[in-house]
Design an enzyme around this catalytic site. Structure first.
Site, PDB file in Angstrom:
ATOM      1  N   ASP A 254       0.873  -1.167   0.000  1.00 34.54           N
ATOM      2  CA  ASP A 254       0.000   0.000   0.000  1.00 34.54           C
ATOM      3  C   ASP A 254       0.915   1.224   0.000  1.00 34.54           C
ATOM      4  OD1 ASP A 254      -2.109   1.767   0.055  1.00 34.54           O
ATOM      5  OD2 ASP A 254      -3.192   0.758   1.672  1.00 34.54           O
TER       6      ASP A 254
HETATM    7  C1  BGC Z   1      -5.152   3.146   0.030  1.00 33.61           C
HETATM    8  C2  BGC Z   1      -5.223   2.152  -1.114  1.00 33.61           C
HETATM    9  C3  BGC Z   1      -5.040   2.863  -2.431  1.00 33.61           C
HETATM   10  C4  BGC Z   1      -3.723   3.604  -2.398  1.00 33.61           C
HETATM   11  C5  BGC Z   1      -3.410   4.338  -3.686  1.00 33.61           C
HETATM   12  C6  BGC Z   1      -3.938   4.032  -0.058  1.00 33.61           C
HETATM   13  O1  BGC Z   1      -4.042   5.095   0.833  1.00 33.61           O
HETATM   14  O2  BGC Z   1      -5.173   2.466   1.250  1.00 33.61           O
HETATM   15  O3  BGC Z   1      -6.447   1.473  -1.087  1.00 33.61           O
HETATM   16  O4  BGC Z   1      -5.109   1.950  -3.488  1.00 33.61           O
HETATM   17  O5  BGC Z   1      -3.762   4.547  -1.342  1.00 33.61           O
HETATM   18  O6  BGC Z   1      -4.169   5.475  -3.812  1.00 33.61           O
END
Ligand code: BGC
Length: 723
Positions: A254
C-alpha cells in the site's frame, strides 16, 4: 519475433515467458520493476513520458516490450485524484456494501467488468480494487469500499468483481491484506488475533476471492498483524499467501506501507508503490541495489519478485494487449451501475405505505441534498462522476482532508420522484430548518426524508448515529406526518431511534451514478426491493465487540500525542499500540449469535413487495453439506428471494451458501446449495489445515441469519483439508 525472443511466444506458459524475459534484464531494469512513484507527486520535469495520472506508476522496459504500469484506484469506479484529468468523469458503482446487498455474483462481475473497461479506456493497465476486508466494525470508515462481515459472501463477490475487471486484459488487485479493520491509526496499529480465527475469517475471505478471481496482484495493508507490519509479515506473505495458497502473482505495498528493504523483501513483499510516501525509496536503485550486491536480498529473491510481476502481466493479458485509450460507453455503464443499485437497496421496514401509488396529491421530500444528487464515499476511491459532481463540500481538517471532499453524484432523487408522481405537487425542504421541514411534511399526503452519513478512508466514525442532528429531523417530520418514509444514504449501518415512528425505511447506501433513479424506481414499485443486509445493524454501539474504536480519543488535541480528525473533538492516538480481537472468527452475526444479542436488523435481512414460502428441505451429508429446498412466491408481484443456508459448527452459526431466486407470483422452484467444506471445518494450526469433525450438524434455511424457515440435520464424515 526472432528465434531468441521466446517471451513473445504465446504458446509458452506465462512462467516460461517470464523466465525468458528475465534472462534479458539487467540488474537496474529489474530494480525499475520493483518500485515506483505516485506520478501526480512528481515534478513535471521528472515525470516519465509514459506515466499517467493514476495513483501509481512503475517504469517498464521498452526494449523488451515490458509496459510501464499505470495504476488507478478503482474500488467503485475509475478515480481522478484532484481532478488532474480536467473534466474526466467516470461511472460510479454503488458502494461495496450496496453491491454485496445484491448477493448476486453476476452483478458483482458486471460491475467489476465495467470498471475494468473504463480503466483500460482511460489508459490504465492496473486497477487498484478488490477490497476484501471483512467489515469487522460497523464504524470503519472504509466499509463502503468493502463487501460484508462474512467470509463466504465477501470471497465470492470480491472474486467475481476481480474476474470481471481482469476480463479487460488488465491486472486487478485484491486489498488490503490483511486485517485492516479500522482506519483510526491504520499506519501504526497492531491487530492481534489467534491464527485459527484469522484463517477462518478475514483470510478465508481473501482465499476464496483469490481462488475465484485470480487477481494478478495482492496489495498489503498498512497495519501490523500479530506484531509485524503486513508489508513485512513472513507469516501472511510467505507462509500463507505464497506457501499455503500457492499464489503466483505479486505483492505490492500500500502507499506508504514499506518500512525496510531486506526485511520486507525477504518476508515476501515484491514491489514498493507510491515511494514518495515511504521514509526512503526502500526498493529503489540505491537501497535495493546495495542490498542485492551485499547479499542481504539474494539475487534469486529479486528474480522471484520480478518473475511474479512479469508472469501476472503475461497471464492477465497486459503484456500482449497494450492499452489504447478509447471512449467508454457511459450510457451502458450507467445501466450496469443502476442495475446494481436497484438490486442492492434494502427495504428495512414497510407498514404498507410502499410502493407508492398514483393517488398522491402532495409529497414532501426532505433532506440530504436530495434535490441535487446522491452521496458517495471519500478517500482514494472517490469517483468524480461524468459531468462533474452535483455538489462538493470541503473537508477542512483531519487525515481525510488531504484527498477527500463530500461529493454528491448528479442523480437527484427529487427529480426521480417528480417524474413518477405526475399528479402530485412535490416540494422540497433542505432539512436544515427542522421546523420548516416539519411544516412541509404536515401539509403533505406523505413525507420522504432522506438522511445521509458520509464515510471516508483514513477515519472511522465516532458513533453510529446519523450526523448533523438528522435523528431529530426525522423524529420531527414523523411527528408531523404519520406517513413518513426514511431513505438512508449511509456508508455503513446507523442506529434508528425513530424507527417506531416512521412508516418505512429504505437503506439505499451510496447508490452510484444513477442512484436517484434507482431509489425512485424502488419507491414507486417499478422494481421490487431485493437487497439483503451484508452487515448486521446494531441497536447501539454498546452491542459491539469494542464499544469504542481503539486509538480514537474523545476530547481536545494533546500536543505530540494526538492527531485531530475531521470530527469535532475527536482525535487519533499517535504512536504504536495493539488491538486484541477476542471475537476471533465470530464477526458480525456470528458475534451476535454467540453473545446472545439481538441486532436492530440481522445479517441477511431485507423485505420486498411480495412474500415467499419455504418447504421440502432435503439434506445430504458426508464430505460436505448439500441442502435442497423449495421457494415459492406466495404474493401478488414478482420478486427475488435470497434464501440463506446456515450451519451450526463448533457451537457457532455460519453462512454456508445461498440461492438467489427470481420468482413470478405463484411460481416455485427447488434449489440446491452445496457448502464449501472449509465452512464446515475448524482451522487447526497444529495440523496444519482444516479439520471437519464427524457427526451431526444442524442446518437451517431462511430469509436472514435470525429467521429459521426450515431446519434439519446432516451427518458429516471426519476429514482434513490442506490450509
Ligand atoms: C489506500 C489504497 C489505495 C492507495 C493508492 C492508499 O491510501 O489504502 O487502497 O489503493 O492509497 O491510492
Amino acid at each position: 519475433m526472432t528465434a531468441a525472443q521466446t517471451w513473445l511466444d504465446k504458446s509458452l506458459s506465462p512462467d516460461d515467458r517470464a523466465r525468458a524475459l528475465i534472462a534479458e534484464l539487467t540488474l537496474d531494469e529489474m530494480i525499475t520493476l520493483v518500485h515506483g512513484p505516485m506520478p501526480n507527486l512528481m515534478k513535471p520535469e521528472e515525470k516519465p513520458a509514459d506515466a499517467g495520472t493514476g495513483a501509481g506508476y512503475i517504469g517498464g522496459v521498452p526494449r523488451l516490450g515490458i509496459p510501464a504500469l499505470n495504476e488507478t484506484d478503482a474500488s467503485l469506479g475509475v478515480t481522478n485524484p484532484r481532478q488532474v484529468r480536467k473534466g474526466d468523469g467516470s461511472t460510479g458503482l454503488p458502494s461495496g456494501l450496496a453491491i454485496a446487498s445484491t448477493w448476486d455474483a453476476h452483478l458483482a462481475y458486471e460491475g467489476g467488468a465495467m470498471v475494468g473497461r473504463e480503466s483500460r479506456a482511460k489508459g490504465f493497465n492496473v486497477l487498484l480494487g478488490g477490497g476484501a476486508n471483512l467489515t469487522r466494525d460497523p464504524r470503519c470508515g472504509r466499509n463502503f469500499e468493502y463487501l460484508s462481515e462474512d467470509p463466504l459472501l465477501t470471497g465470492v463477490l470480491a472474486g467475481e468483481a476481480i474476474k470481471g475487471a481482469q476480463a479487460s486484459n488488465i491486472v486487478c488487485t485484491i486489498k488490503h491484506f490483511a486485517l485492516n479493520d479500522q482506519e483510526t491509526c491504520r499506519h501504526v496499529v497492531d491487530a492481534r488475533i489467534d491464527e485459527g480465527a484469522l484463517r477462518e475469517s478475514d483470510l478465508l475471505a481473501f482465499q476464496i476471492a483469490i481462488e475465484r478471481g485470480q487477481p494478478g496482484s495482492v496489495m498489503c495493508a498498512y497495519n501490523r498483524v500479530n506484531g509485524e507490519w503486513c508489508g513485512e509479515n513472513d507469516f501472511l506473505l510467505n507462509q500463507v499467501l505464497k506457501g499455503d495458497w500457492n499464489y503466483p502473482g505479486w505483492v505490492m505495498s500500500d502507499w506508504g506501507a514499506v518500512h525496510t528493504t531486506a526485511k520486507a523483501a525477504l518476508a515476501g513483499m515484491d514491489q514498493e508503490s507510491g515511494y514518495q510516501l515511504d521514509k526512503q525509496v526502500y526498493f529503489g536503485p540505491v537501497l535495493m541495489k546495495e542490498a542485492v550486491e551485499q547479499g542481504e536480498v539474494p539475487f534469486e529473491r529479486l528474480t522471484n519478485m520480478v518473475h511474479r510481476i512479469l508472469r501476472s502481466l503475461i497471464d492477465k493479458g497486459v503484456f500482449d494487449n497494450p492499452v489504447v485509450p478509447s471512449e467508454p460507453d457511459y450510457e451502458a455503464h450507467g445501466d450496469i451501475s443502476q442495475a446494481a443499485a436497484e438490486a442492492g437497496i434494502v427495504l428495512l421496514k414497510n407498514d404498507g405505505v410502499l410502493p407508492l401509488g398514483g393517488g398522491l396529491r402532495k409529497i414532501a421530500v426532505i433532506g440530504a441534498h436530495a434535490d441535487v444528487g446522491v452521496l458517495s464515499g471519500g478517500g482514494s476511491s472517490q469517483v468524480i462522476p461524468v459531468g462533474g459532481p452535483a455538489l462538493e463540500l470541503k473537508v477542512s481538517m483531519g487525515p481525510s482532508s488531504a484527498f477527500s471532499s463530500v461529493t454528491y453524484f448528479p442523480s437527484a432523487p427529487l427529480a426521480a420522484i417528480k417524474a413518477r408522481a405526475l399528479n402530485a405537487t412535490v416540494s422540497y425542504a433542505s432539512g436544515e430548518d427542522v421546523a420548516e421541514a416539519a411544516e412541509l411534511a404536515r401539509g403533505a399526503d406523505l413525507a420522504i426524508v432522506f438522511a445521509d452519513q458520509w464515510c471516508t478512508e483514513a477515519e472511522d466514525l465516532p458513533t453510529l448515529s446519523l450526523p448533523h442532528d438528522q435523528d431529530a429531523l426525522i423524529a420531527a417530520v414523523a411527528a408531523a406526518n404519520s406517513k413518513t418514509i426514511v431513505v438512508l444514504e449511509t456508508g455503513t449501518p446507523v442506529t434508528m431511534p425513530w424507527l417506531d415512528q416512521v412508516s418505512a425505511v429504505l437503506e439505499a447506501w451510496y447508490s452510484g451514478t444513477r442512484g436517484g433513479e434507482a431509489i425512485g424506481r424502488i419507491l414507486f414499485g417499478e422494481v421490487s426491493p431485493s437487497g439483503r443486509l451484508p452487515i448486521s445493524f446494531p441497536r447501539s454501539v454498546d452491542d459491539l465487540v469494542r464499544p469504542q474504536i481503539p486509538g480514537m480519543i474523545f476530547g481536545p488535541p494533546e500536543e505530540g500525542k494526538t492527531i485531530p480528525t475531521s470530527f469535532p473533538n475527536v482525535q487519533q492516538h499517535k504512536g504504536k499500540f495493539s488491538v486484541e480481537h477476542p471475537e476471533g472468527a465470530d464477526v458480525g452475526y456470528r458475534w451476535y449469535d454467540r453473545a446472545g444479542k439481538t441486532p436492530l436488523f440481522p445479517f441477511g435481512f431485507g423485505l420486498t413487495y411480495t412474500r415467499f414460502a419455504y418447504a421440502g428441505l432435503e439434506l445430504a451429508g458426508g464430505e460436505t453439506v448439500t441442502a435442497s429446498f423449495e421457494v415459492k412466491n406466495t404474493g401478488a408481484v414478482a420478486g427475488v428471494e435470497t434464501a440463506q443456508v446456515y450451519a451450526r459448527i463448533a457451537g457457532g452459526q455460519r453462512l454456508i451458501g445461498w440461492a438467489r431466486v427470481a420468482l413470478e407470483p405463484g411460481e416455485s422452484r427447488r434449489v440446491s446449495v452445496e457448502a464449501d467444506p472449509r465452512l464446515l471445518a475448524s482451522y487447526d494450526a497444529g495440523l496444519p489445515g482444516w479439520r471437519v469433525a464427524a457427526g451431526p450438524v444442524e442446518v437451517t434455511v431462511g430469509p436472514d441469519a435470525a429467521t429459521v424457515a426450515l431446519k434439519g440435520e446432516a451427518v458429516l464424515s471426519a476429514r482434513t483439508m490442506k490450509p
